[in-house]
Scaffold this active site. Sequence first.
Site, PDB file in Angstrom:
ATOM      1  N   ALA A 196       0.838  -1.208   0.000  1.00  0.00           N
ATOM      2  CA  ALA A 196       0.000   0.000   0.000  1.00  0.00           C
ATOM      3  C   ALA A 196       0.870   1.255   0.000  1.00  0.00           C
ATOM      4  CB  ALA A 196      -0.935  -0.007   1.207  1.00  0.00           C
ATOM      5  N   HIS A 197       1.964   1.228   0.762  1.00  0.00           N
ATOM      6  CA  HIS A 197       2.871   2.387   0.741  1.00  0.00           C
ATOM      7  C   HIS A 197       3.453   2.602  -0.649  1.00  0.00           C
ATOM      8  CE1 HIS A 197       2.712   2.455   5.161  1.00  0.00           C
ATOM      9  NE2 HIS A 197       3.268   3.649   5.085  1.00  0.00           N
TER      10      HIS A 197
END
Lengths: 281, 181
Positions: B34-35
């Site tokens: 997600a980052h």
Amino acid sequence: MMRVLNTKELIPVIRGLCIQACQHLSPNVTDALKDARRREESPLCQEILDMLIENADYADKNNLACCQDTGMTLIFMEIGQEVCWEGEPLMEAVNEGVRQGYQDGYLRKSVVADPIRRVNTRDNTPAVLHTEIVPGDQVTITVLPKGAGSENMCHVSMLTPADGVEGIKKAVLDAVDYAGGKPCPPLVIGIGIGGTMDKAAVLSKQALRREIGNRNPQPHLAELEEELLKEINDSGIGALGMGGTVTALDVHVEAYPTHIACLPLAITFQCHACRHAQAVL
Amino acid sequence: MKITLPFTLEMRESVKIGDVLELTGNIYTARDAAHGRIREAVEQGLPLPIDLKDKTIFYCGPCPAGPGRIIGPLGPTTSARMDPYVEMMFQQGMAACIGKGDRAPYVAEMCRKYKGLYLLGVGGAAALCANAVKEVEELAYPDLGTESIKRYYVEDFKVVVGIDAQGRTIQEENIRRYRRR
């Protein structure tokens, strides 16, 4: 006399071992955590250890994974040389056992199909399987779910004979200091010495099968384990790296003959939930 | 110390390393994948999957929920892998992040600069931690499975302040105190 086994017999056994290892810590591990709690001097780490002990008990009673990182599934199979396999390919049966265990146990699927493209396989397969051919007609299966927080801190050093025991100790202590709280201490540390790079790495994993508190039968290796355990606990890292007096629950050293020019050293970090489960077929 | 989220600037400046906090409110999961996607969105000037202003981000990928449960066992993952994203996340408004393990020295500098916090969850207490989660909502990247962005409403979720807004780190100070070699 050959003993014929169908590979499909492995499926329910491996399914059960995956669930057992992830949900139910062995009394050997929970006793070691309770002992660590008694020895720990830092109030914050005492509080952390209390939570870990309560968590293990809660997970056990409620059939829950004790840690959300249920690992890549490392499996050791010691196969008696009198065993003759029939049925589907053995690796397919092993993976089917893993697939069913991670599905039915509500365990996290943490494996990506390719290390570069990184798409999750969604069933935690494939496992990493190490086989050994041993005398007899039995099959001993050990499932060791390996979480990444600890695995990412593992270390290999190709030392030279001149480095000797002091070089081994320095490399281990440097690796412990570098790892700090990342591998979820208090740790069980598996150390493989000798052979070739790959042999040392496998030995360092096999060392984790040994019960906490048991020493290597060779006195000079048992002594090295004791010395390392003391020095690791003097690091000050403590539970989860919050600063304390218990950084390792145990250190297990396994050794193998090596080349006149070599001193391979491999260090496997295992977190405080030293998960493994074993069955004999 | 009981904390009702979101963190205000005053709250962030008042807590210090070693404080045990019990968080109540919304926290948002994001870990490696997600980052990576958030960074891509920022670099390309695309809308972010969630508004990060004043949010507390939880580095976490849970187990699936078993029967009768809203979420499976969950806990912090190793934070150091998210170090390269910390400044970007603070710039987008993140107030605090929750993970485990020590971080690169520059993360302490970022916490000082942006008045942010690094909080330590209890790694490996996942079965208990799940009991603190009262609501779960998947907000973005469902294709990432366990790595999707989820909102957890937590009650009395226990964390320890690892890096405070002055840039002090618990590991540096506490480990030295107990070190005997």
